[in-house]
Design an enzyme around this catalytic site. Structure first.
Site, PDB file in Angstrom:
ATOM      1  CB  THR A  55      -0.969  -0.045   1.205  1.00  0.00           C
ATOM      2  OG1 THR A  55      -1.902   1.035   1.101  1.00  0.00           O
ATOM      3  CG2 THR A  55      -0.266   0.054   2.548  1.00  0.00           C
ATOM      4  CG  ASN A  56      -0.446   4.697  -1.420  1.00  0.00           C
ATOM      5  OD1 ASN A  56      -1.141   5.412  -0.708  1.00  0.00           O
ATOM      6  ND2 ASN A  56      -0.915   4.127  -2.530  1.00  0.00           N
TER       7      ASN A  56
END
Ligand code: C5P
Length: 422
Positions: free
Chosen positions: A226-227
């Protein structure tokens, strides 16, 4: 990640209405948060609220007597207090708001100090429902909440999670910090500088689609790529579009944020593929697309069905490209549609942004640089450059994401949307 500083509510007059829900205990930290932010607080309780939290507690924290009955036994003339308090308040927050009080507010009942003051108040009202899942879902409650919004009240949707009944679902009172922040936003919106644009372009009659937050790409049942996106910018855009009368669909990756008031269609997704499907399913009806999500460019090509063991030593993951959601929209763009993309660039920002604008067939691209102080993921502020298809380029100053959402909508709303029928 940098923590956002608490809002400044110095000199503000806040009325807090507490009703008979188990969540009434959260009124105590809420009074403290309001007071720490500098506000003066007066508390009103319904008679049932006193079963859950003592007026002495809230009276001590607020340093003012807590009022419950509209006709108190021992006070001459006190019955007019609903009028004076209604005039005194800058904002009236009802938290927690039970189904019963919501029903009363929606239909003008004034059988307690709280409901009578709500009817007298000239200030904005924020209603924060808290109740069991089925009561919250019930058509009657939902209709009453809709009516409150139509009247002009702001409703903070209940949070998801474990409920006092033991059920899981939507019905929890949002955390006191979330309520405080919403109250601060409502107060800030009311004190916009006198010289500010008087009437923002209306979006009544326009279907606006906003994407927000990160995506999560699983590589086994418990792990994801993810980020750091928090979703703040996208949620601010959805809130601003709803305030302008748009019908708003918010397609959101996992975030800790509550959906903004007035956004009725909230689609929760996890992966880029799911976001792609949710967006493409709506592409024929939307007039304005604000693609603020930080979509993963890659997803694990062979996610494992069982948890990967670390005994095998180093792990090599093969990644494949995700669909480019915005580019696909650009390929199917229709005449009455405006597409706005966001570009997060650390190097050669303007050149890269202009290339994306043309590759993806966009009308506008919002360029931000996450390495600049106060910009990018996380902070409640941002500094962007807005680049248009027609070659215009405008560097906007550092401002709150709430203010930026309005500044962007002022610029990207097509003139036709401003005159479309409600
Ligand atoms: O190409 P880049 O990721 O920099 O483009 C950014 C814009 O494209 C953002 O608006 C983002 O939401 C969107 N995007 C998308 N699908 C992807 C990757 C990015 O819609 N797979």
């Amino acid at each position: 990640m940098r923590a956002a500083s608490p809002p400044d509510l110095s000199g503000r007059h806040l009325l807090l209405g507490v009703t008979g829900s188990i969540a009434a205990y959260k009124a105590a930290p809420l009074v403290r948060l309001f007071r720490t932010a500098g506000a003066e607080v007066r508390v009103l309780m319904t008679p049932d609220a006193e079963r859950f939290v003592s007026p002495l507690t809230l009276g001590t924290l607020s340093e003012h007597e807590v009022l419950t009955k509209i006709f108190p036994e021992n006070e001459d003339g006190a019955w007019t207090k609903h009028v004076t308090l209604g005039e005194w308040a800058d904002l009236f927050v009802v938290a927690p708001a039970t189904a019963q009080t919501i029903a009363k507010l929606a239909h003008g009942f004034c059988d307690s100090m709280l409901t009578a003051t709500a009817l007298s108040a000239r200030c904005p009202l924020l209603v924060c429902p808290a109740m069991d899942r089925e009561m919250y879902r019930h058509r009657t409650t939902q209709d009453n909440l809709k009516r409150l919004r139509e009247i002009g009240y702001d409703v903070l949707p209940a949070a998801h999670g474990e409920l006092a009944s033991g059920l899981e679902g939507q019905g929890r009172l949002p955390e006191p910090e979330t309520i405080r922040d919403r109250a601060a936003t409502m107060l800030a919106d009311r004190t916009a500088p006198e010289e500010a644009e008087p009437s923002p372009r209306s979006l009544a009659g326009t279907h606006v689609l906003v994407t927000a937050g990160p995506t999560q790409e699983p590589f086994d049942p418990v792990r994801v790529l993810t980020n750091r996106s928090t979703g703040t910018m996208g949620y601010a855009l959805a809130a601003a579009a709803a305030r302008r009368g748009a019908e708003v669909t918010l397609v959101t990756g996992p975030t800790a944020l509550e959906p903004p008031a007035g956004v009725d269609d909230v689609v929760r997704v996890e992966t880029a593929e799911e976001m792609h499907e949710a967006v493409q399913a709506r592409r024929d009806t939307v007039g304005l697309v604000l693609m603020a999500a930080a979509v993963a460019d890659y997803t694990p090509a062979e996610p494992s069905d069982s948890k990967r063991k670390k005994d095998a030593g180093d792990l090599t993951l093969r990644l494949r490209r995700t669909p480019d959601i915005l580019k696909t929209l650009g390929e199917h763009k229709h005449d009455a549609q405006t597409l706005v993309g966001f570009a997060l660039e650390t190097d050669d920002g303007p050149d890269n942004a202009r290339r994306k604008l043309s590759d993806k067939n966009l009308d506008w691209i919002v360029l931000n640089n996450p390495t600049e102080e106060g910009a990018g993921f996380g902070p409640s502020t941002n500094r962007v450059t807005l680049i248009g298809r027609d070659g215009t380029e405008e560097a906007l100053p550092l401002m709150s994401k709430t203010a930026l959402a309005d500044a962007l909508l002022d610029r990207v709303t097509p003139p036709s949307a401003a005159v479309s029928s409600p």
